[in-house]
Design a protein around this motif. Structure first.
Motif, short mmCIF file in Angstrom:
data_model
loop_
_atom_site.label_atom_id
_atom_site.label_comp_id
_atom_site.label_asym_id
_atom_site.label_seq_id
_atom_site.Cartn_x
_atom_site.Cartn_y
_atom_site.Cartn_z
N VAL A 26 0.83 -1.21 0.00
CA VAL A 26 0.00 0.00 0.00
C VAL A 26 0.87 1.26 0.00
O VAL A 26 0.61 2.21 -0.75
N LEU A 27 1.91 1.28 0.82
CA LEU A 27 2.73 2.50 0.90
C LEU A 27 3.48 2.76 -0.39
O LEU A 27 3.68 3.91 -0.77
N GLN A 28 3.88 1.70 -1.09
CA GLN A 28 4.53 1.89 -2.39
C GLN A 28 3.62 2.75 -3.29
O GLN A 28 4.09 3.67 -3.98
N HIS A 29 2.34 2.45 -3.27
CA HIS A 29 1.41 3.21 -4.11
C HIS A 29 1.09 4.58 -3.53
O HIS A 29 0.92 5.55 -4.26
N PHE A 30 1.06 4.66 -2.21
CA PHE A 30 0.80 5.97 -1.59
C PHE A 30 1.90 6.97 -1.94
O PHE A 30 1.63 8.10 -2.35
N TRP A 31 3.15 6.54 -1.82
CA TRP A 31 4.25 7.47 -2.13
C TRP A 31 4.26 7.82 -3.62
O TRP A 31 4.64 8.92 -4.01
N GLN A 32 3.82 6.88 -4.45
CA GLN A 32 3.76 7.17 -5.88
C GLN A 32 2.63 8.19 -6.18
O GLN A 32 2.75 8.98 -7.11
N ALA A 33 1.59 8.14 -5.38
CA ALA A 33 0.47 9.08 -5.58
C ALA A 33 0.86 10.50 -5.13
O ALA A 33 0.30 11.48 -5.63
N TYR A 34 1.78 10.59 -4.17
CA TYR A 34 2.23 11.90 -3.67
C TYR A 34 3.76 11.96 -3.78
O TYR A 34 4.47 11.89 -2.78
N PRO A 35 4.27 12.09 -5.01
CA PRO A 35 5.71 11.90 -5.22
C PRO A 35 6.58 12.95 -4.52
O PRO A 35 7.76 12.69 -4.28
N ASN A 151 -8.23 6.01 -3.07
CA ASN A 151 -7.68 7.37 -3.09
C ASN A 151 -8.17 8.17 -1.88
O ASN A 151 -7.43 9.01 -1.36
N TYR A 152 -9.39 7.90 -1.44
CA TYR A 152 -9.87 8.57 -0.22
C TYR A 152 -9.09 8.07 1.00
O TYR A 152 -8.75 8.85 1.89
N TYR A 153 -8.80 6.76 1.06
CA TYR A 153 -7.97 6.26 2.17
C TYR A 153 -6.60 6.96 2.13
O TYR A 153 -6.06 7.33 3.18
N PHE A 154 -6.08 7.11 0.91
CA PHE A 154 -4.77 7.78 0.79
C PHE A 154 -4.88 9.25 1.21
O PHE A 154 -3.91 9.83 1.70
N ASP A 155 -6.04 9.84 1.00
CA ASP A 155 -6.24 11.22 1.43
C ASP A 155 -6.19 11.33 2.95
O ASP A 155 -5.68 12.30 3.50
N VAL A 156 -6.71 10.30 3.63
CA VAL A 156 -6.61 10.25 5.10
C VAL A 156 -5.13 10.14 5.49
O VAL A 156 -4.63 10.89 6.35
N LEU A 157 -4.43 9.22 4.86
CA LEU A 157 -2.99 9.05 5.13
C LEU A 157 -2.24 10.36 4.85
O LEU A 157 -1.36 10.76 5.62
N LYS A 158 -2.59 10.99 3.76
CA LYS A 158 -1.92 12.24 3.38
C LYS A 158 -2.11 13.30 4.47
O LYS A 158 -1.17 14.01 4.85
N THR A 159 -3.32 13.39 5.00
CA THR A 159 -3.61 14.37 6.04
C THR A 159 -2.75 14.09 7.28
O THR A 159 -2.22 15.01 7.90
N CYS A 352 -7.87 5.39 -8.83
CA CYS A 352 -7.90 6.13 -10.10
C CYS A 352 -6.51 6.44 -10.63
O CYS A 352 -6.36 7.22 -11.56
N LEU A 353 -5.48 5.83 -10.04
CA LEU A 353 -4.13 5.95 -10.58
C LEU A 353 -3.67 4.58 -11.05
O LEU A 353 -4.31 3.56 -10.77
N THR A 354 -2.54 4.57 -11.73
CA THR A 354 -1.97 3.29 -12.14
C THR A 354 -1.46 2.54 -10.90
O THR A 354 -1.15 3.16 -9.88
N PHE A 355 -1.38 1.22 -11.00
CA PHE A 355 -0.87 0.45 -9.86
C PHE A 355 -0.23 -0.85 -10.35
O PHE A 355 -0.45 -1.27 -11.48
N ARG A 406 -9.81 15.13 -9.14
CA ARG A 406 -9.56 15.49 -7.75
C ARG A 406 -8.27 14.88 -7.22
O ARG A 406 -7.55 15.48 -6.43
N PHE A 407 -7.99 13.64 -7.66
CA PHE A 407 -6.85 12.92 -7.10
C PHE A 407 -5.68 12.80 -8.08
O PHE A 407 -4.78 11.97 -7.88
N GLY A 408 -5.67 13.60 -9.15
CA GLY A 408 -4.54 13.55 -10.09
C GLY A 408 -4.40 12.20 -10.77
O GLY A 408 -3.29 11.71 -10.97
N GLY A 409 -5.52 11.62 -11.16
CA GLY A 409 -5.51 10.26 -11.72
C GLY A 409 -5.46 10.22 -13.23
O GLY A 409 -5.18 11.22 -13.90
N VAL A 410 -5.71 9.04 -13.74
CA VAL A 410 -5.73 8.80 -15.19
C VAL A 410 -7.15 8.39 -15.57
O VAL A 410 -7.71 7.47 -14.97
#
Ligand SMILES: [Zn+2]
Length: 459
Positions: A26-35, A151-159, A352-355, A406-410
Motif C-alpha cells: 500500500v505504501l509503495q502506491h501511496f508514495w507514488q500518488a504523492y511523489p 484514493n480517499y484512504y490515501f487522502d486520510v494518510l496524506k492528512t 484512479c491511478l496506475t498500480f 480530484r486525485f490527479g488520476g488517469v
C-alpha cells in the motif's frame, strides 16, 4: 439465454499476507500518488513522530474468504466513504497530537483488500467469459463503483503525513496537468460496418447512399470500419494521441467467440507505422484465450512490435484473477489496461491511478503497471450492461471524471473504432467528443500508455 456462470477452482496455497506485506504494498502506491512527499514513518505501531494505523484486520488475511466484514461509513472529503476493517466506528478517524497522528481505522488493510483484487482472487464466481462478475463485487454490493475509495484512504494518510511532516502535499501532476487522459481503441473489426451503413441509409430514405454502400462492398472497397486513420484524425482534432490495441489472431476461440476479422499483413503494418509516426501507439489486444496463455499472447503481440512489448488489453476484457497477472508479467509487457468492469464504468480496484497488480504467489507487486480502464463505449448502452440514452452518458460519467481530476488520476477511455462510425448515434463519435471536451475542460493532458508508464517510472 445467458450461459451459466463458470466457477473457478480453489486458489493454490499462497504465502502469508502479513501486516508488513500489506503495508509495503500500500505504501509503495501511496508514495507514488504523492511523489513530492517527505517520507515519514507509517506503521501499525504507535511511535512518536510517526503515523500509526489501527490494525483492524484480525485474521481475515489468513483465510480464503473473498468478502470482508461490511464497512462503516464515515464522512471524509465531503462525502460518505466506506471504511473496511474499521473496528472502532465510534472513535474519530484521526487523532492528531504534536508530532504524531493515529488513524483509527485500518486504511492500510482496506486499501490492500481493494487494490490487490482480493475479492476476485478468492471468489469462485466467474461469468460466461471466465470473468469476475460486477454483480459479485463489493463495489456493486455497497454502491461505490464510481468512487475511488482507495484514493480517499490515501487522502486520510496524506492528512496524517502532512500533520507530522508540516508539509502540504498536492496530488500527482501529469506534465503539469491535474489529470491524464488515456484514449484507447480496441480494434476487433476492420471489415465490418456494411450492414450498419445500408440500414442507416435506408432508415433515412437515402436510397442512393444505400446503393453506393452495396456497390462499394461488391467492388471490395474498404469497409466503413476500416477507419484507423479517421479515428486518429478525430482524436488528434480533440487533442489526444490514440493507443490502438490490435488483435493478433483471426481464429475464433474454441467456444466460437470471434477474434479479429482482419489479418496482419504488410499493408496493415505499414499503416500502423504511419499512425505511430503521427503520434499514436500500437499495443496488443490479447485474443480470447490468451489471458491464460503467455506464450500465445507474446507470439501474437510480437507480430506488431518486434522489439519490447509495450502494453496489452485483453479482448472481451478477459481476466482470470488467479492466472492473468502472471501471464502479463511472463509475456513481458510494461503495462496492461484491462481492469475495468464490462458491466459498469468506474473503478474495479477502487483506485484512479496506475498500480502494480499484486502477485499472490509471491506476496509482492508484479513488475508491470496496470492502467485501469474506467469507461468502455459498449458498457454505456448494451442490453446486458447499462442502457443510457445518448444525452445521459456524459452526466452519468461526470462524477467519476471529477473524482479522477480530484486525485490527479488517469481517465482511461475505450472507444472501439466501429463506434467512430457516424451511423452510431447511441455511443458514437458525438458522445466520444463530449467526454473528450469534458476532460479538456478539466485540464487533462492526453498521453499514450507508454507515456504514462514513462511519467511514473521515469523511463
Ligand atoms: Zn476486443
Amino acid at each position: 439465454m445467458a450461459a451459466p456462470a463458470l466457477s473457478a477452482s480453489p486458489p493454490p496455497a499462497w504465502p502469508a499476507i502479513t501486516p508488513a506485506v500489506r503495508l509495503a504494498y500500500v505504501l509503495q502506491h501511496f508514495w507514488q500518488a504523492y511523489p513530492a512527499a517527505q517520507k515519514v514513518a507509517i506503521g501499525y505501531e504507535p511511535t512518536l513522530g510517526e503515523v500509526s494505523v489501527a490494525n483492524g484486520a484480525g485474521s481475515f488475511f489468513d483465510e480464503a474468504s473473498p468478502y470482508c466484514p461490511a464497512p462503516n461509513w464515515r464522512s471524509w472529503g465531503g462525502r460518505k466513504i466506506p471504511f473496511f476493517f474499521d473496528s472502532e466506528p465510534e472513535v474519530p478517524l484521526l487523532t492528531l497530537t504534536p508530532g504524531a497522528a493515529i488513524i483509527n481505522a485500518d486504511v492500510v488493510s482496506a486499501a490492500f483488500y481493494l487494490l490487490s483484487g482480493w475479492q476476485e482472487y478468492f471468489s469462485l464466481e466467474r461469468d460466461r467469459h471466465g470473468r469476475f462478475p460486477y454483480a459479485c463485487s463489493v463495489q456493486q454490493q455497497y454502491g461505490f463503483v464510481a468512487v475511488p475509495v482507495v484514493n480517499y484512504y490515501f487522502d486520510v494518510l496524506k492528512t496524517a503525513v502532512e500533520h507530522v511532516s508540516g508539509q502540504r502535499l498536492a496530488p500527482r501532476q501529469w506534465q503539469g496537468a491535474p489529470l491524464a487522459g488515456f484514449i484507447t481503441h480496441d480494434i476487433d473489426s476492420l471489415h465490418g460496418g456494411w450492414g450498419t451503413a445500408v440500414r442507416g441509409a435506408l432508415r433515412q430514405r437515402k436510397l442512393r447512399e444505400a446503393g453506393r454502400a452495396l456497390l462499394d462492398k461488391a467492388l471490395g472497397r474498404p469497409a466503413p470500419w476500416d477507419n484507423l486513420e479517421q479515428v486518429q484524425a478525430a482524436t488528434t482534432h480533440l487533442g489526444a494521441p490514440s493507443t490502438f490495441f490490435m488483435l493478433g489472431s483471426s481464429q475464433p476461440a474454441p467456444n466460437g467467440t470471434a477474434n479479429a476479422d482482419y489479418e496482419i499483413d504488410s499493408v496493415l503494418l505499414q499503416r500502423l507505422r504511419q499512425l505511430e509516426a503521427n503520434g499514436a501507439e500500437t499495443a496488443s489486444h490479447g485474443s480470447y484465450g490468451t489471458a491464460c496463455d503467455d506464450r500465445q499472447l507474446r507470439e501474437e503481440a510480437g507480430q506488431y512490435s518486434p522489439g519490447q512489448l509495450a502494453g496489452n488489453r485483453f479482448h472481451f476484457l478477459c481476466w482470470e484473477p488467479r492466472r492473468t497477472p502472471g501471464v502479463v508479467a511472463a509475456a513481458g509487457f510494461r503495462y496492461d489496461s484491462t481492469l475495468g468492469f464490462a458491466e459498469h464504468f468506474g473503478f474495479r480496484n477502487s483506485y484512479c491511478l496506475t498500480f502494480y497488480p499484486f502477485d499472490f504467489e509471491r506476496a509482492q507487486p508484479h513488475s508491470f503497471l496496470e492502467i485501469p480502464l474506467n469507461v468502455m463505449d459498449a458498457t454505456l448502452q448494451h442490453p446486458q450492461y447499462l442502457q443510457l440514452l445518448p444525452e445521459e452518458i456524459l452526466p452519468a460519467l461526470q462524477p467519476m471524471l471529477g473524482e479522477i481530476a480530484r486525485f490527479g488520476g488517469v481517465a482511461t477511455v475505450l472507444w472501439h473504432n466501429d463506434h467512430f462510425d457516424p451511423a452510431n448515434t447511441a455511443t458514437g463519435p458525438r458522445q466520444f467528443a463530449e467526454i473528450m471536451n469534458d476532460l479538456r475542460e478539466r485540464g487533462a493532458v492526453f498521453l499514450t500508455g507508454s507515456q504514462i508508464v514513462a511519467e511514473l517510472c521515469g523511463q
